[in-house]
Design a protein around this motif. Sequence first.
Motif, PDB file in Angstrom:
ATOM      1  N   THR A  31      19.438 -12.817   6.394  1.00  0.00           N
ATOM      2  CA  THR A  31      18.108 -12.625   6.998  1.00  0.00           C
ATOM      3  C   THR A  31      17.479 -11.280   6.620  1.00  0.00           C
ATOM      4  O   THR A  31      16.401 -10.944   7.110  1.00  0.00           O
ATOM      5  CB  THR A  31      18.172 -12.728   8.542  1.00  0.00           C
ATOM      6  OG1 THR A  31      19.172 -11.819   9.012  1.00  0.00           O
ATOM      7  CG2 THR A  31      18.508 -14.137   8.991  1.00  0.00           C
ATOM      8  N   ALA A 195      12.906 -11.006   7.983  1.00  0.00           N
ATOM      9  CA  ALA A 195      13.189 -12.060   8.966  1.00  0.00           C
ATOM     10  C   ALA A 195      14.049 -11.507  10.098  1.00  0.00           C
ATOM     11  O   ALA A 195      13.856 -11.858  11.269  1.00  0.00           O
ATOM     12  CB  ALA A 195      13.898 -13.218   8.280  1.00  0.00           C
ATOM     13  N   ASN A 196      14.968 -10.605   9.753  1.00  0.00           N
ATOM     14  CA  ASN A 196      15.882 -10.042  10.753  1.00  0.00           C
ATOM     15  C   ASN A 196      15.112  -9.439  11.938  1.00  0.00           C
ATOM     16  O   ASN A 196      15.405  -9.743  13.097  1.00  0.00           O
ATOM     17  CB  ASN A 196      16.751  -8.975  10.060  1.00  0.00           C
ATOM     18  CG  ASN A 196      17.628  -8.204  11.025  1.00  0.00           C
ATOM     19  OD1 ASN A 196      17.138  -7.482  11.891  1.00  0.00           O
ATOM     20  ND2 ASN A 196      18.934  -8.339  10.896  1.00  0.00           N
ATOM     21  N   ASP A 199      13.020 -11.969  13.957  1.00  0.00           N
ATOM     22  CA  ASP A 199      13.875 -12.710  14.896  1.00  0.00           C
ATOM     23  C   ASP A 199      14.114 -11.887  16.160  1.00  0.00           C
ATOM     24  O   ASP A 199      14.028 -12.400  17.276  1.00  0.00           O
ATOM     25  CB  ASP A 199      15.238 -13.042  14.272  1.00  0.00           C
ATOM     26  CG  ASP A 199      15.126 -14.061  13.143  1.00  0.00           C
ATOM     27  OD1 ASP A 199      14.046 -14.670  12.988  1.00  0.00           O
ATOM     28  OD2 ASP A 199      16.117 -14.221  12.400  1.00  0.00           O
TER      29      ASP A 199
END
Length: 314
Positions: A31, A195-196, A199
């Motif tokens: 991610t 994305a990390n 999230d």
Amino acid sequence: MKKIASATLIMALTMPAFTAEFITIGTGSVTGTYYPTGGAVCRLVNKYKKETKIRCSVESTGGSVYNIKTIKNGELDFGIAQSDIVYQASNGQKGFKDNPVKKLRSVLAIYPELFTLVTRKKAGIKNIMDIKGKRINLGNKGSGNEATALGLFQVLGINKKDLKLAGILKAGEAPDALRDNKIDGYFYMVGHPTANIKDAANSVPISITPISGPKIDSFVKANPYFAQADVPAGLYKGVNTPIPTFGVKAVLVTSTDVSEKAVYTLVKAILENFDSFKKLHPAYANITKKSLLDGLSAPIHEGAKKYFKEAGLL
Ligand code: GLU
């Protein structure tokens, strides 16, 4: 007789007609930004595999330090790594003090990474010194995050023991730990947006804590591979102002053991498809063909040099 015939048949079926060269790129957590970057590079390399006989694959790994060490022992051909770690490895400093990686080579410097302190909003960590007494994830052994965090701690006079917890989770595990209130924050040297952190921001109210002040200013000035920069506003839920910090370049590295042909082919594939490459990740928004040569903190590989010279960039 029959045995020999079937053995030959098996060989004929499994061996490629021409010897192909397989190259593997070490990246980071899936991610993060290294992993999709490795994927983007391989996709371009593989576009030409019929002509070049070079096949590229990506591996998710523990990050910068792991990638460099694994290139050194020959298990990886390429890897993405932070320019501070590349410098230290090439020059035998910090974690590489007794074992410089003399054969480490730069290929190109892809995009900027910023040292990012993601915190639970409720933890009230307003500036970097507030991490004392908190549960902070530095990163797994082998990550660039851990190495950079420890360098920063030295400059700030912070000891690991000043933290309630100095976490060793992989960056990919940190968002869930933050949501589950197992940690108050985590460091991540990463290209934005990632994305990390999306999230994390979508599962718990977060802040990005500024990493700034006079000590940071001199830390950045003292080290050629650092630059001051802001995490832009509006990338992550709840983060609506630019946040000051410092960063490095994400550099694609290899070693002198890897062939000139493989490195040349890879660089050519990226440069000749540069406009489509740039569209593959928003972290590449501001890169240019010239910026690919900024932040190379190990000697450049001959194969890369050859292409950059032909293209008039070097
Ligand atoms: N800079 C991080 C590290 O070396 C990895 C970042 C990423 O995976 O995008 O550990």
